[in-house]
Design an enzyme around this catalytic site. Sequence first.
Site, PDB file in Angstrom:
ATOM      1  N   ASP A  61      16.734  -1.997  -1.033  1.00  9.01           N
ATOM      2  CA  ASP A  61      17.360  -2.215   0.434  1.00  9.01           C
ATOM      3  C   ASP A  61      17.618  -3.417   0.892  1.00  9.01           C
ATOM      4  OD1 ASP A  61      15.124  -0.352   0.017  1.00  9.01           O
ATOM      5  OD2 ASP A  61      14.335  -0.498   1.477  1.00  9.01           O
ATOM      6  N   CYS A 102      11.890  -0.280  -7.716  1.00  6.83           N
ATOM      7  CA  CYS A 102      11.670  -1.017  -6.542  1.00  6.83           C
ATOM      8  C   CYS A 102      11.725   0.730  -5.666  1.00  6.83           C
ATOM      9  CB  CYS A 102      13.536  -1.497  -5.974  1.00  6.83           C
ATOM     10  SG  CYS A 102      13.827  -1.999  -4.210  1.00  6.83           S
ATOM     11  N   LYS A 106      13.117   3.113  -3.868  1.00  2.00           N
ATOM     12  CA  LYS A 106      13.391   4.341  -4.205  1.00  2.00           C
ATOM     13  C   LYS A 106      13.431   5.305  -5.264  1.00  2.00           C
ATOM     14  CE  LYS A 106      14.529   3.961   0.458  1.00  2.00           C
ATOM     15  NZ  LYS A 106      13.798   2.376   0.544  1.00  2.00           N
ATOM     16  N   SER A 109       9.715  -0.098   7.901  1.00  2.00           N
ATOM     17  CA  SER A 109      10.217  -0.969   7.131  1.00  2.00           C
ATOM     18  C   SER A 109       8.806  -0.474   6.393  1.00  2.00           C
ATOM     19  CB  SER A 109      10.421  -2.565   6.479  1.00  2.00           C
ATOM     20  OG  SER A 109       9.564  -2.935   6.033  1.00  2.00           O
TER      21      SER A 109
END
Length: 566
Positions: A83, A124, A126, A474
């Site tokens: 991100d 991370c 995703k 977020s």
Amino acid sequence: MAKPKLRSNFQPGSSLWAVRRAQWRALGLSDEDMEKPKIAVVNSSSDLAICFSHLDDVAATVKEAVRAGGGLPFEIRTTAPSDFIFCAGGGGGYILSSRDLIVNDIEVAVEGAQLDGMICLSSCDKTPPAHLMAAARLNLPTILVACGYQPSGEYRGEPMDIEEVFIRSADALRGTISTEEIGAMADNAVRGPGVCSGMGTANSMHVVAEALGMTLPGGAPVLANSPKMVEYARESGARIVDMVLADLRPRSILTEGAFRNAVAAVLASSGSINTVKHLQASATEGELDIDVFALFEELSDTVPMLSAVRPNGDKSIEEFEAAGGARAILKRLEPLLDREALTVTGKPVGDNLAGVVPVGDEVIRPLDKPVTTEAPIVIMRGSLAPESAIVKLGAREASRRRRFTGPAVVCGAGNDAMSAITKGKVKAGDVLVVRGGGLKGGPGMAGRASMVAFLLYSAGLENEVAIVTDGQLSGLVNKGLVVGEIAPESAVGGPLGLVRDGDLISIDVDARTVDLDVPEEEIAARRASEGEPRLPEARGYLALYQRSVGPMSKGAVLGGDAVNRA
């Protein structure tokens, strides 16, 4: 027990068998190798981000374990979205859209090659949901490996991590701290590889994967590159071969009971709001008739919050791991869980939890001594959000407002809204409407809605101004009253697109409602005068995403309802 017929073993003498044999002989594989279970080691290693920088070493450990277990590993690569790196282009639209690109990366390699199983290195934000989605879609034996959180640092004697840098960057934007100071914070925030060290989306999804039964117990969270993580990866590599031989497939694990367990774990750990869409996407890809939004609504009334890790509270992810992590929080929740839900161990949840003892009562609390009984994640509905919206509250502070009514200040996503704040156009009592940042309007939920919330926080207005937006927030956001991911989004004719400056908007978190206080006849007149909404122009992958992404109610997966009109 007879070994199952492997789909990767083609008829000897056939063209598929012959050309594959030619390729694999050139790779040095033996006849014996070619008869083994063929395992995809799904790796998203990348030099672009610290969260993926260690995965080649993890892959090597896993491949060694697969070979020792009697399998044949094949490492395949996917895109590696961070991100904090991928947010720069496309207005941030590549962040969420990359999740579905990973799913299709996996399908192309694993289905194209007709491999027998997958071990997915989840790092991370995703990658864990993408791996779950691919597992549900392909329904091949699959196990996820949580690849750990990064060690964070200190600044001026206080803990400093990348989440704090993200939040404090709003102060730098407003000029209340210097470029040198935010630079010094950034320089000291990250001390090694792995995912963000708070209970953001990555660690939340690692907990989700364990609660679903898609990882070996005891691996979430875990410090990246620690001996514990390495041994966990090795055990997972051995286990995936056994799963293939036992024909243990994801859709036997991803039952409604498993999803209930995962939602309970998110609520108990005050996990990321992004877990909602990711869990729904996994259910959709698995063709499962499960409404994850409804599960959050139902279980938020009965599942208490048992842990408050930064940024939801003052506990660290290291303390959470030391207290037992996901396994301990599931043990605390055991009376509320589906104990018969099957897991990748081949055993039900109840068996996996036998003998588990949480460490202490402060970091992960007992059911009868929770941090709070009020839900940290609230699904909202109303005339402004006929399908759904979401609020992340974390551990609710006494000063946090739960009800808010005020006049709308309407802005476009991203820079438009941030400019309105910095120029003083947003004042105490206003409801800041940030629109055009949804799945299709972004596209890809672009627009940096979180930075808008952080700017309000920096300006001291987080309890004086509410935000409603169709943009993505977020997983860290829990400052002030922010209603995000309003669906249907404005770009496809959702009511948010009909709001005008000065319209009254009412938010009631306890009632779970967000409403536009404008007469229906006026709304109808505005809709008639506006005509059919037009999607913004997009190019390349984002244009493909815009055309094919489905609604939030289905998890925003590709290939869903491509029109998605209100």
